[in-house]
Write an enzyme that holds these catalytic residues in place. Structure first.
Site, short mmCIF file in Angstrom:
data_model
loop_
_atom_site.label_atom_id
_atom_site.label_comp_id
_atom_site.label_asym_id
_atom_site.label_seq_id
_atom_site.Cartn_x
_atom_site.Cartn_y
_atom_site.Cartn_z
N LYS A 192 4.48 -9.69 -19.95
CA LYS A 192 4.18 -8.10 -20.22
C LYS A 192 2.75 -8.05 -20.85
CE LYS A 192 6.26 -6.44 -18.08
NZ LYS A 192 7.26 -6.67 -17.46
N ARG B 270 1.69 1.75 -6.04
CA ARG B 270 1.87 0.56 -4.83
C ARG B 270 0.64 0.00 -4.52
NH1 ARG B 270 6.44 1.75 -2.16
NH2 ARG B 270 5.72 0.50 -0.25
N CYS C 243 0.84 -1.28 0.00
CA CYS C 243 0.00 -0.03 -0.11
C CYS C 243 1.01 1.22 0.03
CB CYS C 243 -0.77 -0.13 1.29
SG CYS C 243 -1.86 -1.28 1.55
N LYS D 7 2.99 -2.15 -7.38
CA LYS D 7 4.41 -2.21 -8.09
C LYS D 7 5.56 -2.78 -7.36
CE LYS D 7 7.55 -0.50 -10.70
NZ LYS D 7 7.58 -1.09 -12.05
N HIS E 198 6.97 -30.81 -27.58
CA HIS E 198 6.53 -31.54 -26.36
C HIS E 198 5.30 -31.36 -26.07
CE1 HIS E 198 10.63 -33.33 -26.96
NE2 HIS E 198 11.04 -32.08 -26.89
N TRP F 50 -3.91 -2.02 -1.30
CA TRP F 50 -3.77 -3.24 -2.31
C TRP F 50 -4.04 -4.16 -1.19
CZ3 TRP F 50 -0.74 -8.07 -2.42
CH2 TRP F 50 -1.18 -8.47 -3.64
N GLU G 188 9.47 -12.97 -20.95
CA GLU G 188 9.24 -11.62 -20.49
C GLU G 188 8.06 -11.01 -21.40
OE1 GLU G 188 9.67 -9.82 -17.98
OE2 GLU G 188 9.43 -7.71 -18.74
N ASN H 143 0.81 0.13 6.18
CA ASN H 143 1.38 -0.67 4.97
C ASN H 143 1.87 -1.98 5.56
OD1 ASN H 143 2.09 -1.60 2.57
ND2 ASN H 143 4.08 -0.38 2.76
N GLY H 144 1.53 -3.04 5.06
CA GLY H 144 2.27 -4.09 5.56
C GLY H 144 1.19 -5.14 6.14
N GLU I 211 0.02 -9.28 -18.01
CA GLU I 211 -0.19 -8.27 -17.02
C GLU I 211 -0.80 -7.17 -17.32
OE1 GLU I 211 3.02 -6.65 -14.54
OE2 GLU I 211 4.36 -6.89 -16.30
C1 F6R Z 1 6.31 -7.43 -14.14
C2 F6R Z 1 6.77 -6.85 -12.89
C3 F6R Z 1 6.85 -7.83 -11.62
C4 F6R Z 1 8.09 -7.43 -10.81
C5 F6R Z 1 8.20 -8.21 -9.75
C6 F6R Z 1 9.62 -7.95 -9.09
O1 F6R Z 1 6.06 -6.23 -14.88
O2 F6R Z 1 6.95 -5.61 -12.62
O3 F6R Z 1 6.75 -9.36 -12.29
O4 F6R Z 1 9.18 -7.76 -11.89
O5 F6R Z 1 7.18 -8.27 -8.78
O6 F6R Z 1 9.66 -6.82 -8.60
P1 F6R Z 1 11.06 -6.11 -8.04
O7 F6R Z 1 12.11 -6.27 -9.28
O8 F6R Z 1 10.93 -4.92 -7.79
O9 F6R Z 1 11.66 -7.29 -7.13
#
Ligand code: F6R
Length: 574
Positions: free
Chosen positions: A455, A26, A2, A569, A474, A67, A451, A93-94, A458
């Site tokens: 992308k 966040r 959060c 994030k 396979h 969140w 990757e 937060n937490g 998400e």
């Molecule tokens: C994907 C994304 C997440 C982060 C993951 C790790 O676009 O943003 O998969 O890569 O949550 O986050 P960090 O790098 O902050 O540990």
């Protein structure tokens, strides 16, 4: 997961709203504000993203963007939470792990709870301790009762001060002129002050308009001077772009070269560490994909094996991990799964080296050595520029161990040449109704396939799978039918011929091929041109069009690419 913010000054209402919007990365399933007026604490809470909020004029207040972890997404569960007498408002937060036990105890004393959250116990505990104690003692007594990983800010009726505590997730004090701030992230108040103090774990703060007091869990003063945050942190506007995600994708021609500018003294311990063994890389999500690229780099350049482990899986390798080097990669430096892995490794006496974007993060502080990818704030929830910066730095490191420097002199221009916005928009338009997408590549391009798929999932909510091209036969080939879109990552290197055979197999089963390559081919329905580079530099240019594809798919499907549903994030919960 959060975002929390508190401000105290002459007039903070609009500062609170603006600041909280910057923390939305966040978490954004609900939000709330509390301000102080003549008739007490005034609260506004809503479900959803922060709208056009107008708060009454106030000299102090707190704000929260949520969140959800404990309790569903609802107005009642949105913060701030109030004590029974409405004299205390708390944003948190937490996680408070012992909240059920505390809640029972407080209910027995007559406290009435109005939410399903763990956070609400903080407001009731403060109310309870304030009956017999001053504010500082009430804060100390409260935090001593709480277990878990948490930070919070509290405000109190009739007192023009805020109080905050950090026992896990980050908390930063902003020291302005005639106003002070406390927040989860500098971004919340960077337009007001760049003089900050990063609270360490176990520290508390009381702040008013012209003062602040830091203290530890025993109540002893903590002396710290404000530091200036770097100019990059202040660059938080969207500029001419429609979304932060698009802006950040387009920043890569300058962020990648910046990741290569490193101080020799800071690089040295990493270069030494990479000579040792065993080497473990740990990361989550996109950062995990960067770890996988590192594994290929180590194998090919240094002829060395490396283990790559997902942050959330490290615990199951604990018997294996006994000595050696742990390299943790995390943009935020706050990912709980990564931090847990790091703590486990340290407890076993292993040295920890981390690669972060947030240099004041918990990970940076808890590592023996850290390097910064230096790409400025990444506000879009999806990692884009941080990924390519991680890759560039890993290339610098691995080549550095071999006594070389990667040939990346023209990389900014090369990345600029793959900003194929129009083409990716056209491809997104063509496939926006598809339910499944596949991304394939071999060798160092396999993590890029993963990757690309992540992308797309998400940002656009389209199901996507990334895989090693050789694995198609396979099983997954059974899913290919007429019109299935497949992105084939196929630069002209040692993987080219075999990947091309896979592309032909796919096409003969009806797939539409989006070929990412420096070589055109009639096999491709769409050719996404990338420049010819050294083999290790291809991932830097391959991934950018895939980021654009995901972005335009989201926009064309009317989704908000900056705020994908259910995500946040920094993932500060396990
Ligand atoms: C994907 C994304 C997440 C982060 C993951 C790790 O676009 O943003 O998969 O890569 O949550 O986050 P960090 O790098 O902050 O540990």
């Amino acid at each position: 997961m959060c975002g929390i913010l508190g401000c105290v000054g002459d007039e903070v209402s609009s500062v609170l709203v603006r600041g909280l919007k910057r923390l939305e990365y966040r978490g954004y399933d609900s939000y709330g504000f509390a301000t102080l007026g003549d008739s007490g604490i005034y609260v506004v809470k809503e479900v959803g993203k922060i709208g056009d909020v107008r708060l009454p004029s106030s000299k102090l207040g707190v704000a929260h963007t949520r969140w959800a972890t404990h309790g569903r997404v609802s107005r009642e569960n949105a913060h701030p939470h109030l004590s029974c007498d409405k004299g205390v408002a708390v944003v948190h937060n937490g996680i408070i792990s012992n909240y059920l036990e505390l809640k029972r105890e407080l209910e027995e004393k007559g406290h009435k709870f109005t939410s399903e959250t763990d956070s609400e116990v903080i407001a009731h505990l403060l109310e309870e301790y304030l009956k017999d104690h001053g504010l500082k003692d009430a804060m100390l007594k409260t935090v001593r009762r709480l277990k878990g990983d948490f930070s919070f800010i509290a405000m109190f009726e009739g007192v023009e001060v805020l109080a905050g505590a950090r026992f896990g997730p980050p908390l930063v004090l902003g020291c302005g002129s005639g106003e002070n701030f406390v927040a989860s992230d500098v971004l919340a108040f960077i337009d007001r002050t760049d003089d900050v103090i990063f609270l360490d774990n176990g520290e508390l703060v009381i702040l008013g308009k012209g003062f602040y007091e830091l203290f530890d869990l025993d109540g002893n003063p903590v002396k710290k001077r404000p530091v200036k945050v770097a100019w990059e942190v202040a660059d938080v506007s969207k500029k001419e772009f429609a979304h932060y995600t698009l802006k950040e994708i387009h920043e890569q021609p300058s962020t990648i070269p910046r990741a290569l500018i490193q101080d020799d003294g800071r690089l040295k311990p990493f270069l030494e560490a990479l000579k040792g063994s065993p080497i473990y890389f740990v990361g989550c999500g996109t950062s995990y994909h960067a770890c996988l690229v590192a594994k290929y780099l180590l194998a090919k350049v240094l002829k060395k094996p490396a283990e790559v482990i997902l942050g959330s899986e490290v615990g199951y390798y604990s018997e294996l991990m006994d000595g050696g080097v742990l390299i943790a990669i995390s943009q935020s430096g706050e990912t709980a799964d990564v931090l847990k892995a790091v703590r486990m490794a340290k407890a076993k006496g292993m040295k920890v080296y981390s690669i972060v974007n947030q240099v004041n993060s918990t990970l940076a502080r808890e590592s023996d050595h850290f390097l910064s990818i230096n790409c400025g704030p990444e506000i879009g929830v999806a990692a884009t520029k941080s990924f390519t910066a991680q890759l560039a730095l890993l290339e610098l490191l691995v080549m550095g161990v071999a006594g070389k420097r990667p040939n990346l002199d023209g990389i900014g221009e090369a990345v600029g040449s793959v900003m194929h916005d129009e083409l990716m928009k056209e491809i997104a338009e063509r496939f926006k109704g598809s339910n499944d997408f596949y991304f394939v590549g071999r060798g160092i391009h396999y993590p890029i396939a993963l990757e690309g798929a992540l992308k797309l999932k998400e940002l656009s909510y389209v199901h996507a799978e990334g895989m090693a091209a050789g694995e198609l036969k396979h099983g997954t080939l059974a899913l290919i039918s007429d019109g299935t879109p497949v992105v084939v990552i196929n630069p002209k290197d040692e993987t080219y011929n075999e990947t091309m055979s896979n592309a032909i197999e796919l096409k003969s089963r009806g797939a539409r091929i989006i070929g990412v390559s420096d070589e055109p081919s009639s096999v491709y329905d769409y050719h996404v041109k990338i420049p010819k580079l050294d083999w290790y530099a291809y991932p830097l240019v391959e991934v950018v069009p895939l980021q654009l594809l995901a972005y335009y798919m989201a926009v064309l499907r009317s989704e908000d690419p900056d705020h994908p549903r259910n995500l946040a994030k920094s993932v500060t919960v396990e």
